[in-house]
Design a protein around this motif. Sequence first.
Motif, PDB file in Angstrom:
ATOM      1  N   PRO A 173      80.085  23.656   0.040  1.00  0.00           N
ATOM      2  CA  PRO A 173      81.140  22.652   0.265  1.00  0.00           C
ATOM      3  C   PRO A 173      82.542  23.244   0.214  1.00  0.00           C
ATOM      4  CG  PRO A 173      79.480  21.822  -1.262  1.00  0.00           C
ATOM      5  CD  PRO A 173      79.212  23.281  -1.082  1.00  0.00           C
ATOM      6  N   TRP A 194      76.950  14.241   9.015  1.00  0.00           N
ATOM      7  CA  TRP A 194      76.377  13.980   7.697  1.00  0.00           C
ATOM      8  C   TRP A 194      74.851  13.872   7.743  1.00  0.00           C
ATOM      9  CZ3 TRP A 194      73.508   9.795   6.068  1.00  0.00           C
ATOM     10  CH2 TRP A 194      73.474   8.668   6.898  1.00  0.00           C
ATOM     11  N   MET A 197      73.536  17.398   8.072  1.00  0.00           N
ATOM     12  CA  MET A 197      73.819  18.142   6.848  1.00  0.00           C
ATOM     13  C   MET A 197      72.867  17.752   5.728  1.00  0.00           C
ATOM     14  SD  MET A 197      76.147  20.465   6.914  1.00  0.00           S
ATOM     15  CE  MET A 197      77.530  21.058   7.880  1.00  0.00           C
ATOM     16  N   ILE A 201      70.386  20.438   4.099  1.00  0.00           N
ATOM     17  CA  ILE A 201      70.444  20.731   2.667  1.00  0.00           C
ATOM     18  C   ILE A 201      69.089  20.483   2.013  1.00  0.00           C
ATOM     19  CG2 ILE A 201      71.470  19.991   0.478  1.00  0.00           C
ATOM     20  CD1 ILE A 201      74.061  19.446   2.059  1.00  0.00           C
ATOM     21  N   TRP A 225      74.535  17.535  -1.929  1.00  0.00           N
ATOM     22  CA  TRP A 225      74.884  16.328  -1.170  1.00  0.00           C
ATOM     23  C   TRP A 225      76.213  15.754  -1.667  1.00  0.00           C
ATOM     24  CZ3 TRP A 225      69.432  13.788  -1.981  1.00  0.00           C
ATOM     25  CH2 TRP A 225      68.528  14.386  -1.099  1.00  0.00           C
ATOM     26  N   TYR A 228      79.098  17.907  -0.752  1.00  0.00           N
ATOM     27  CA  TYR A 228      79.380  17.837   0.678  1.00  0.00           C
ATOM     28  C   TYR A 228      80.250  16.623   1.003  1.00  0.00           C
ATOM     29  CZ  TYR A 228      78.629  16.565   5.560  1.00  0.00           C
ATOM     30  OH  TYR A 228      78.812  16.173   6.866  1.00  0.00           O
TER      31      TYR A 228
END
Length: 296
Positions: A173, A194, A197, A201, A225, A228
């Motif tokens: 991040p 998102w 991502m 992740i 998460w 991020y």
Amino acid sequence: MALADHLRELRNRVVKSVLVIVVFTIVALVYHKKLEHFLLQPLPQCNDANSGDYHGRCAQVSNIGLTAGFNWMLKVALTAGVVAAVPVWLYQVWAFVAPGLHKHERKYTVIFVICGAPLFLAGAACAFLVMPTTVEVLISFTPSETVPILPPEDYFDIATRMVLVFGLAFEFPLLLVMLNLVGIVSGKRLLGWWRGMVMAITVFAAFATPSADPVSMLVLAAPIWALYFIAVAIALFNDRRRARRNPDLALDDEEASQLDLSVQPVAGVESVEASGTPLAGAPVPAARHEQMDDIT
């Protein structure tokens, strides 16, 4: 700089980082017994009174091989050296990139180092917290009638890998925020990613954790998460701050900016006197002082 200069700069940065890591590794070698005891705490050993906490399953830690103890001592000390030297090698990484940035972008060096070191250490702490669950799941795969004999080198391989992987994962991040600060990626674009991502992740956490249990995977994925979305919020706030200073930043690459086509009134014409001596043979003006428009 030329390519050779870039390579020399990279070499100097790597040498400085390695020297600092070596210094911390030597210090860790002095206290390697305490470090090994600290890392072995999550492991349920059969001679430990707390082994019943793992549903009666335990592991017999045995050193196999004459040089095995020396090998995992070096591995533990080297991992401790890398973790302790986090501020130094993070600064060297950023210092190598900084010459390619603008002057106003280099001020983020302090932010990168100040935030990068705690994030790496937080990832290492998270790895240590998830180690008991990881060990419990891995031991549960052995038949109930047997006692697993675990060489310390195998256990330290898992522990050191988790510490490094978790620490580097927590830097992701921060990398996104720095890319936004230097103008490479916008907060709106980060927010649009998102779904991908979150999925990426999750897949990374599934492969990074050595055990197959969902608890270990979520312990790694959930903080990333959260970090991020915090990074996305910071990027959106930074984009809004930039937009107030320069409204044209919100335009698309192929969209033209607004032009100011309004006509401003011209101030009164100011006259100046002619100067200079006429050349030989040239006609002499009728008036001694000829008026000339300033636009001429």
